[in-house]
Design a protein around this motif. Structure first.
Motif, short mmCIF file in Angstrom:
data_model
loop_
_atom_site.label_atom_id
_atom_site.label_comp_id
_atom_site.label_asym_id
_atom_site.label_seq_id
_atom_site.Cartn_x
_atom_site.Cartn_y
_atom_site.Cartn_z
N ASP A 84 0.83 -1.20 0.00
CA ASP A 84 0.00 0.00 0.00
C ASP A 84 0.87 1.26 0.00
O ASP A 84 2.09 1.20 0.21
N ASP A 85 0.24 2.39 -0.24
CA ASP A 85 0.96 3.65 -0.35
C ASP A 85 1.68 4.00 0.95
O ASP A 85 2.78 4.57 0.93
N ALA A 86 1.07 3.67 2.07
CA ALA A 86 1.66 4.03 3.37
C ALA A 86 3.01 3.34 3.56
O ALA A 86 3.99 3.96 4.01
N LEU A 87 3.09 2.05 3.22
CA LEU A 87 4.35 1.32 3.37
C LEU A 87 5.39 1.80 2.37
O LEU A 87 6.56 1.93 2.70
N PHE A 88 4.95 2.09 1.14
CA PHE A 88 5.87 2.59 0.12
C PHE A 88 6.47 3.93 0.55
O PHE A 88 7.69 4.15 0.44
N GLU A 89 5.64 4.83 1.05
CA GLU A 89 6.12 6.13 1.48
C GLU A 89 6.98 6.03 2.73
O GLU A 89 7.93 6.81 2.92
N ALA A 90 6.66 5.06 3.60
CA ALA A 90 7.48 4.86 4.80
C ALA A 90 8.89 4.44 4.41
O ALA A 90 9.88 4.89 5.00
#
Length: 201
Positions: free
Chosen positions: A119-125
């Motif tokens: 998901d976007d949250a993990l990618f951005e993290a």
């Protein structure tokens, strides 16, 4: 009965490979070093993209080129086209490994939600963690500059594990198995001034 042939350029998610991608992103975002991650992947018998042992470069790579695992937006459902142009040898017409990176304004980003793995949250993290771990660029830093190819690069092997000796720092050869993966106990680092004169003699 005709055998089904793969469609060139088509992409699909491999369940086993997807699990490895999720593991790498999760561990990196949780502040685990890439060296420790690749060591654990090798210990668990997980093959690298090329089928052998893992290197840190296969996990982090070059953020400018957006390739390998942590820098690939495809895993977050975004396919980037027109990013680079492969060069061909004018004498043989064979495609070379070198390529020219297009200006970012020429890139074409296409949403491919069916290919999303994280998901976007993990990618951005993970992206934030990459930025946090960056070393400041100084006048003497090799970051962003083209590394000089050394005379014996790829020709020296470790007598303990058989891995290639790679340049470590400015001018020392060191076992890649120890440097990149931590799978070898050979910590000997030899200056190129000890090796190269013997080779040329």
């Amino acid at each position: 009965m005709n055998e089904a042939k793969p469609v060139r350029g088509s992409l699909e998610i491999g369940p086993d490979e997807a699990e490895v991608v999720r593991r790498i992103f999760t561990e990196f975002a949780s502040d685990r070093s890439t060296r420790n991650t690749v060591k654990r992947l090798d210990e668990d018998g997980v093959p690298s993209p090329r089928g052998g042992l893992w290197n840190q470069s296969a996990v982090r790579g070059d953020p400018v080129k957006d390739v390998v695992v942590l820098n690939n937006p495809l895993y977050a459902g975004s396919l980037v086209r027109e990013r680079r142009e492969w060069r061909r040898n004018p004498d043989s017409e064979k495609r070379e490994r070198r390529y020219r990176l297009h200006d970012q304004s020429e890139w074409v980003e296409v949403a491919v939600p069916d290919l999303r793995i994280i998901d976007d949250a993990l990618f951005e993290a993970a992206r934030s963690e990459i930025e946090r771990r960056k070393h400041p660029v100084t006048a003497s830093s090799s970051v962003g500059s083209k590394r000089v190819k050394h005379l014996l690069s790829g020709l020296i092997c470790c007598s303990c594990c058989g891995a290639n000796y790679a340049i470590s720092g400015k001018n020392h050869y060191r076992c890649a198995g120890q440097k990149e993966r931590g799978t070898c106990g050979n910590r000997v680092s030899v200056p190129d001034s000890d090796y190269e004169p013997v080779y040329l003699a």
